[in-house]
Design a protein around this motif. Structure first.
Motif, PDB file in Angstrom:
ATOM      1  N   ARG A 152       0.832  -1.189   0.000  1.00 31.08           N
ATOM      2  CA  ARG A 152       0.000   0.000   0.000  1.00 31.08           C
ATOM      3  C   ARG A 152       0.876   1.251   0.000  1.00 31.08           C
ATOM      4  NH1 ARG A 152      -2.353   0.243   6.239  1.00 31.08           N
ATOM      5  NH2 ARG A 152      -0.389   0.827   7.265  1.00 31.08           N
ATOM      6  N   LYS A 153       0.280   2.377  -0.272  1.00 26.18           N
ATOM      7  CA  LYS A 153       1.015   3.632  -0.198  1.00 26.18           C
ATOM      8  C   LYS A 153       1.411   3.869   1.250  1.00 26.18           C
ATOM      9  CE  LYS A 153       0.708   8.561  -1.228  1.00 26.18           C
ATOM     10  NZ  LYS A 153      -0.163   9.661  -1.727  1.00 26.18           N
ATOM     11  N   PRO A 154       2.707   4.051   1.542  1.00 25.44           N
ATOM     12  CA  PRO A 154       3.157   4.161   2.942  1.00 25.44           C
ATOM     13  C   PRO A 154       2.487   5.322   3.665  1.00 25.44           C
ATOM     14  CG  PRO A 154       5.027   3.872   1.464  1.00 25.44           C
ATOM     15  CD  PRO A 154       3.841   4.135   0.596  1.00 25.44           C
ATOM     16  N   ILE A 155       2.049   5.052   4.887  1.00 27.44           N
ATOM     17  CA  ILE A 155       1.434   6.085   5.715  1.00 27.44           C
ATOM     18  C   ILE A 155       2.151   6.237   7.049  1.00 27.44           C
ATOM     19  CG2 ILE A 155      -0.844   5.776   4.676  1.00 27.44           C
ATOM     20  CD1 ILE A 155      -1.630   4.138   7.136  1.00 27.44           C
ATOM     21  N   GLY A 156       3.109   5.341   7.337  1.00 29.66           N
ATOM     22  CA  GLY A 156       3.799   5.368   8.612  1.00 29.66           C
ATOM     23  C   GLY A 156       4.743   6.552   8.749  1.00 29.66           C
ATOM     24  N   PHE A 157       4.955   6.975   9.974  1.00 27.31           N
ATOM     25  CA  PHE A 157       5.865   8.075  10.281  1.00 27.31           C
ATOM     26  C   PHE A 157       7.302   7.650   9.965  1.00 27.31           C
ATOM     27  CE2 PHE A 157       8.443  10.365  13.553  1.00 27.31           C
ATOM     28  CZ  PHE A 157       8.245  11.647  13.066  1.00 27.31           C
ATOM     29  N   LEU A 158       8.025   8.475   9.207  1.00 28.45           N
ATOM     30  CA  LEU A 158       9.396   8.166   8.780  1.00 28.45           C
ATOM     31  C   LEU A 158       9.456   6.788   8.117  1.00 28.45           C
ATOM     32  CD1 LEU A 158      11.486   9.457  11.851  1.00 28.45           C
ATOM     33  CD2 LEU A 158      11.000  10.655   9.698  1.00 28.45           C
ATOM     34  N   HIS A 159       8.474   6.497   7.274  1.00 26.23           N
ATOM     35  CA  HIS A 159       8.368   5.168   6.664  1.00 26.23           C
ATOM     36  C   HIS A 159       9.555   4.843   5.764  1.00 26.23           C
ATOM     37  CE1 HIS A 159       7.317   6.992   2.776  1.00 26.23           C
ATOM     38  NE2 HIS A 159       6.585   7.848   3.476  1.00 26.23           N
ATOM     39  N   TYR A 160      10.209   5.866   5.238  1.00 27.32           N
ATOM     40  CA  TYR A 160      11.350   5.629   4.345  1.00 27.32           C
ATOM     41  C   TYR A 160      12.559   5.071   5.079  1.00 27.32           C
ATOM     42  CZ  TYR A 160      11.880  10.375   6.175  1.00 27.32           C
ATOM     43  OH  TYR A 160      11.925  11.471   6.999  1.00 27.32           O
ATOM     44  N   CYS A 161      12.537   5.095   6.424  1.00 27.61           N
ATOM     45  CA  CYS A 161      13.635   4.516   7.205  1.00 27.61           C
ATOM     46  C   CYS A 161      13.448   3.019   7.444  1.00 27.61           C
ATOM     47  CB  CYS A 161      13.765   5.220   8.555  1.00 27.61           C
ATOM     48  SG  CYS A 161      14.230   6.961   8.450  1.00 27.61           S
ATOM     49  N   CYS A 162      12.233   2.528   7.223  1.00 22.30           N
ATOM     50  CA  CYS A 162      11.930   1.135   7.554  1.00 22.30           C
ATOM     51  C   CYS A 162      12.247   0.223   6.380  1.00 22.30           C
ATOM     52  CB  CYS A 162      10.452   1.010   7.935  1.00 22.30           C
ATOM     53  SG  CYS A 162       9.992  -0.643   8.502  1.00 22.30           S
ATOM     54  N   PHE A 163      12.928  -0.879   6.649  1.00 20.86           N
ATOM     55  CA  PHE A 163      13.306  -1.834   5.609  1.00 20.86           C
ATOM     56  C   PHE A 163      12.140  -2.735   5.194  1.00 20.86           C
ATOM     57  CE2 PHE A 163      17.608  -1.339   7.764  1.00 20.86           C
ATOM     58  CZ  PHE A 163      18.073  -0.452   6.807  1.00 20.86           C
ATOM     59  N   ILE A 164      11.116  -2.828   6.020  1.00 19.89           N
ATOM     60  CA  ILE A 164       9.952  -3.673   5.717  1.00 19.89           C
ATOM     61  C   ILE A 164       8.841  -2.790   5.167  1.00 19.89           C
ATOM     62  CG2 ILE A 164       8.251  -5.279   6.667  1.00 19.89           C
ATOM     63  CD1 ILE A 164      10.240  -5.920   8.877  1.00 19.89           C
ATOM     64  N   LYS A 165       8.324  -3.149   4.020  1.00 20.99           N
ATOM     65  CA  LYS A 165       7.316  -2.336   3.358  1.00 20.99           C
ATOM     66  C   LYS A 165       5.932  -2.600   3.943  1.00 20.99           C
ATOM     67  CE  LYS A 165      10.542  -0.748   0.785  1.00 20.99           C
ATOM     68  NZ  LYS A 165      11.071   0.617   1.074  1.00 20.99           N
ATOM     69  N   LEU A 213      10.140  -1.798  11.917  1.00 17.78           N
ATOM     70  CA  LEU A 213       8.739  -1.966  12.299  1.00 17.78           C
ATOM     71  C   LEU A 213       7.849  -1.099  11.413  1.00 17.78           C
ATOM     72  CD1 LEU A 213       7.162  -3.587  14.430  1.00 17.78           C
ATOM     73  CD2 LEU A 213       7.091  -1.518  15.819  1.00 17.78           C
ATOM     74  N   PRO A 214       7.172  -1.691  10.425  1.00 10.17           N
ATOM     75  CA  PRO A 214       6.296  -0.902   9.542  1.00 10.17           C
ATOM     76  C   PRO A 214       4.975  -0.565  10.230  1.00 10.17           C
ATOM     77  CG  PRO A 214       6.156  -3.217   8.974  1.00 10.17           C
ATOM     78  CD  PRO A 214       7.198  -3.115  10.058  1.00 10.17           C
ATOM     79  N   GLU A 215       4.281   0.386   9.669  1.00 13.44           N
ATOM     80  CA  GLU A 215       2.944   0.725  10.176  1.00 13.44           C
ATOM     81  C   GLU A 215       1.954  -0.360   9.764  1.00 13.44           C
ATOM     82  OE1 GLU A 215       0.368   1.869  12.225  1.00 13.44           O
ATOM     83  OE2 GLU A 215       1.795   3.552  12.133  1.00 13.44           O
ATOM     84  N   THR A 216       1.134  -0.835  10.730  1.00 12.97           N
ATOM     85  CA  THR A 216       0.159  -1.892  10.447  1.00 12.97           C
ATOM     86  C   THR A 216      -1.274  -1.437  10.648  1.00 12.97           C
ATOM     87  OG1 THR A 216       0.347  -2.712  12.726  1.00 12.97           O
ATOM     88  CG2 THR A 216       1.775  -3.719  11.065  1.00 12.97           C
ATOM     89  N   LEU A 217      -1.474  -0.227  11.132  1.00 17.08           N
ATOM     90  CA  LEU A 217      -2.825   0.257  11.385  1.00 17.08           C
ATOM     91  C   LEU A 217      -3.531   0.606  10.078  1.00 17.08           C
ATOM     92  CD1 LEU A 217      -4.962   1.273  13.498  1.00 17.08           C
ATOM     93  CD2 LEU A 217      -3.930   3.530  13.219  1.00 17.08           C
ATOM     94  N   LYS A 218      -4.796   0.242   9.995  1.00 10.32           N
ATOM     95  CA  LYS A 218      -5.641   0.686   8.889  1.00 10.32           C
ATOM     96  C   LYS A 218      -6.368   1.941   9.348  1.00 10.32           C
ATOM     97  CE  LYS A 218      -6.467  -3.849   6.856  1.00 10.32           C
ATOM     98  NZ  LYS A 218      -7.484  -4.852   6.468  1.00 10.32           N
ATOM     99  N   LYS A 219      -5.888   3.076   8.902  1.00  8.23           N
ATOM    100  CA  LYS A 219      -6.450   4.336   9.382  1.00  8.23           C
ATOM    101  C   LYS A 219      -7.855   4.561   8.821  1.00  8.23           C
ATOM    102  CE  LYS A 219      -2.181   6.917  10.218  1.00  8.23           C
ATOM    103  NZ  LYS A 219      -1.429   8.159   9.911  1.00  8.23           N
ATOM    104  N   LYS A 220      -8.695   5.092   9.706  1.00  6.95           N
ATOM    105  CA  LYS A 220     -10.027   5.486   9.279  1.00  6.95           C
ATOM    106  C   LYS A 220      -9.987   6.922   8.774  1.00  6.95           C
ATOM    107  CE  LYS A 220     -13.033   2.657  12.195  1.00  6.95           C
ATOM    108  NZ  LYS A 220     -14.121   2.710  13.212  1.00  6.95           N
ATOM    109  N   PRO A 221     -10.516   7.178   7.593  1.00  3.30           N
ATOM    110  CA  PRO A 221     -10.546   8.568   7.115  1.00  3.30           C
ATOM    111  C   PRO A 221     -11.473   9.414   7.977  1.00  3.30           C
ATOM    112  CG  PRO A 221     -11.832   7.146   5.675  1.00  3.30           C
ATOM    113  CD  PRO A 221     -11.130   6.234   6.647  1.00  3.30           C
ATOM    114  N   ILE A 222     -11.076  10.657   8.223  1.00  2.00           N
ATOM    115  CA  ILE A 222     -11.921  11.562   8.989  1.00  2.00           C
ATOM    116  C   ILE A 222     -13.108  11.955   8.120  1.00  2.00           C
ATOM    117  CG2 ILE A 222     -12.027  13.766  10.208  1.00  2.00           C
ATOM    118  CD1 ILE A 222      -9.051  13.571  10.664  1.00  2.00           C
ATOM    119  N   PRO A 223     -14.338  11.795   8.611  1.00  2.00           N
ATOM    120  CA  PRO A 223     -15.504  12.153   7.804  1.00  2.00           C
ATOM    121  C   PRO A 223     -15.452  13.611   7.354  1.00  2.00           C
ATOM    122  CG  PRO A 223     -16.165  10.902   9.741  1.00  2.00           C
ATOM    123  CD  PRO A 223     -14.711  11.213   9.908  1.00  2.00           C
TER     124      PRO A 223
END
Length: 568
Positions: free
Chosen positions: A104-117, A307-317
């Motif tokens: 997916r399109k990365p959404i994690g904080f400083l995701h470019y530092c993480c080796f796991i996509k 440690l990649p981001e694993t949360l599925k964020k809910k869009p703000i209405p």
């Protein structure tokens, strides 16, 4: 079963929390509009599982399962590896899984530092990647536990350094535990709102900095303040980590995963006293705080790069976004009042879970066991530094090893046992997940062993019996208490599939409050009652809580059905 009864989908239930978008313009003057309050509640309050599994609503469950199946629900269909086909472990069907997990399109904080996509479905990570992430979660969970345990062998050295008494120094342990319990409410809210990764990185950066203050403390007051801050900073690990495990493991695999995860928080008291005893004898108590800085920095690096981001964020209405914008333009004071409510007050909404008996009783037993753990840890220096033992600081540190070995062996048993029970339950109930199934014979065995370990330790240590005998009691307690902790944790995660972090944060809140109180009262209670009678009372209370778990298993499905109706 009435065929005319129309099932209520999860989407319909969630939509009941929403309000009509056609609200009057006058509502904009309120501090919180109904639509915004609904959005905040969706983040702060766990959504109760819609699988109550009582005979009265089996038709509702069947409707839900059919809709979930049609929608390709990941939690029922995805296994734990990347093989092309496998059984889903719940309904026995062979399923096809993508040979190449979709990124997916990365959404994690400083995701470019993480080796796991990052993946669209975190369930699709390979077994090796999941084991690595589990190690990072467990290692991060070990750090705050070590922060409390490093003080045990060095309390006398700290008291001499500040010309204080043991009661005041133990206050630092109790305050640390209290902050460990309170602050997860905000960390879990941040984790659900912004993500797991950013929450971890912020909290461990602060933990590193605040430990500098502990190491450089020039007075007892300064030490107490920074101990509270370090406890609050590191308190994200257990609530966020346990919730993140639910992001990557399906229910039939969570028992074993949670057992391994719990090794971190529970093995902190195993390694920390040994290291602290040796460091204190060689360089003094301040060296233990520098040791914590090194460990926390290592945990920070493992999170940043692995440690990649694993949360599925809910869009703000959209209506919430527009309402916030209009409020900011119209009344700045009310806008900031709204922000204060959202980020400071709303995390406490999760505590409303305690009004439900199933969660209250399950959390109470786990919290009581956690309190006994810290009371026992606090008792060991008091009982074994006195005659006839007269053990040194490094030997005192080694006395915590049997308890930790009990945790390790308990983890090898409890997770497999719990997963075996839930797989058997899934087959018996046509693939319907019943979280109460975990509270079976395994909990009864664990409860009996915990009670036996408490009374053996109390009387043998209190009567100054040969040192090996009370350590057998600590091993029994460690082995069985881990079974209770992990089973309760997995029960909560299974019962709250959509808001795991918030559910676990309530568990962490209650148990750390109890542990903090136990640290405060350990010395005066032993002096007043004696170790034998104190641990006899604890044994009796433990047996009462064990009976309550049997009641939870019996009434749990009915209680969850009631909770479902109350929430929608």
């Amino acid at each position: 079963m009435a065929a005319s009864k129309k099932p209520k989908s999860e989407e319909q239930v969630n939509n009941n929390n929403k309000v009509d978008h056609d609200h009057d313009d006058d509502d904009e003057d309120d501090v919180l509009g109904d639509n915004e309050l609904s959005y905040i509640e969706s983040i702060a309050l766990p959504v109760i599982s819609l699988e109550p599994a009582t005979s009265e609503i089996l038709d509702v469950i069947e409707g839900q399962r059919e809709q979930i199946s049609n929608a390709g629900d990941e939690e029922l269909q995805l296994g734990g590896d990347n093989s092309n086909s496998d059984s889903d472990g719940q309904n026995g069907k062979q399923i096809e899984k993508p040979s190449h997990p979709k990124r997916r399109k990365p959404i994690g904080f400083l995701h470019y530092c993480c080796f796991i996509k990052e993946l669209e479905s975190p369930y699709e990570y390979s077994k090796g990647v999941k084991m690595w992430m589990l190690f990072v979660y467990a290692f991060a969970g070990m750090v705050p536990a070590m922060g409390s345990a490093v003080f045990y062998p060095s309390v006398h050295d700290i008291a001499r350094d500040f010309h204080s008494n043991l009661g005041v120094i133990n206050l630092s342990v109790g305050l640390y535990m209290l902050s460990l319990g309170i602050f997860p409410l905000w960390w879990s809210y941040l984790a659900e709102l912004k993500g797991r990764r950013i929450t971890y990185l912020i909290s461990y950066s602060l933990f590193f900095l605040f430990n500098i203050g502990c190491a450089r403390a020039s007075s007892v007051g300064m030490l107490l303040v920074f101990r509270v801050l370090t406890g609050g900073a590191a308190s994200s690990s257990q609530s966020v980590g346990a919730g993140a495990l639910g992001d990557i493991y399906i229910p039939s695999q969570r028992g074993r995963a949670n057992a391994y995860f719990y090794l971190g928080p529970l093995c902190g008291p195993l390694f920390a006293p040994v290291m602290a005893g040796a460091l204190t004898e060689r360089w003094g108590w301040r060296s233990t705080q520098y040791f914590l800085m090194i460990v926390s920095f290592a945990s920070f690096l493992s999170i940043l790069f692995g440690l990649p981001e694993t949360l599925k964020k809910k869009p703000i209405p959209e209506d919430v976004i527009q309402s916030r914008k209009r409020r900011k333009e119209k009344n700045l004071i009310k806008y900031y009042a709204y922000l204060f409510f959202e980020y400071v007050i709303s995390p406490f909404m999760a505590l409303s879970l305690l009004k439900h008996p199933a969660f209250l009783f399950a959390i109470s037993y786990s919290s009581f066991g956690y309190g006994c753990l810290y009371l026992m840890n606090t008792s060991i220096p008091q009982l074994f530094e006195a005659a006839p033992y007269n053990f040194s600081e490094i030997i005192i540190g080694l006395l915590y090893l049997p308890n930790g070995i009990g945790y390790i062996t308990g983890s090898l048993v409890s997770g497999r046992w719990s997963d075996h029970i839930i797989k058997k339950s899934l087959k018996q109930n046509n693939g319907v997940l019943l979280p109460e199934a975990r509270l079976g014979f395994n909990m009864i065995c664990a409860g009996i062993l915990v009670s036996s370990g408490l009374i053996l330790f109390g009387w043998s240590a209190g009567k100054k019996v040969f040192w090996l005998v009370p350590l057998i009691g600590t091993f029994m307690f460690g082995f069985a208490s881990l079974m209770i902790f992990t089973t309760t944790l997995t029960f909560l995660v299974d019962s709250m599939p959509n808001r795991r972090s918030a559910a676990v944060s309530v568990n962490t809140f209650v148990r750390c409050i109890v542990a903090g109180i136990a640290s405060f009262i350990a010395f005066p209670l032993i002096n007043a009652l004696g170790a034998g009678w104190l641990y006899t009372i604890l044994t009796g209370i433990s047996l009462v809580f064990l009976v309550l778990q049997v009641y939870v298993k019996k009434k749990g499905p009915e209680w969850r059905a009631k909770m479902t109706m109350e929430t929608g």
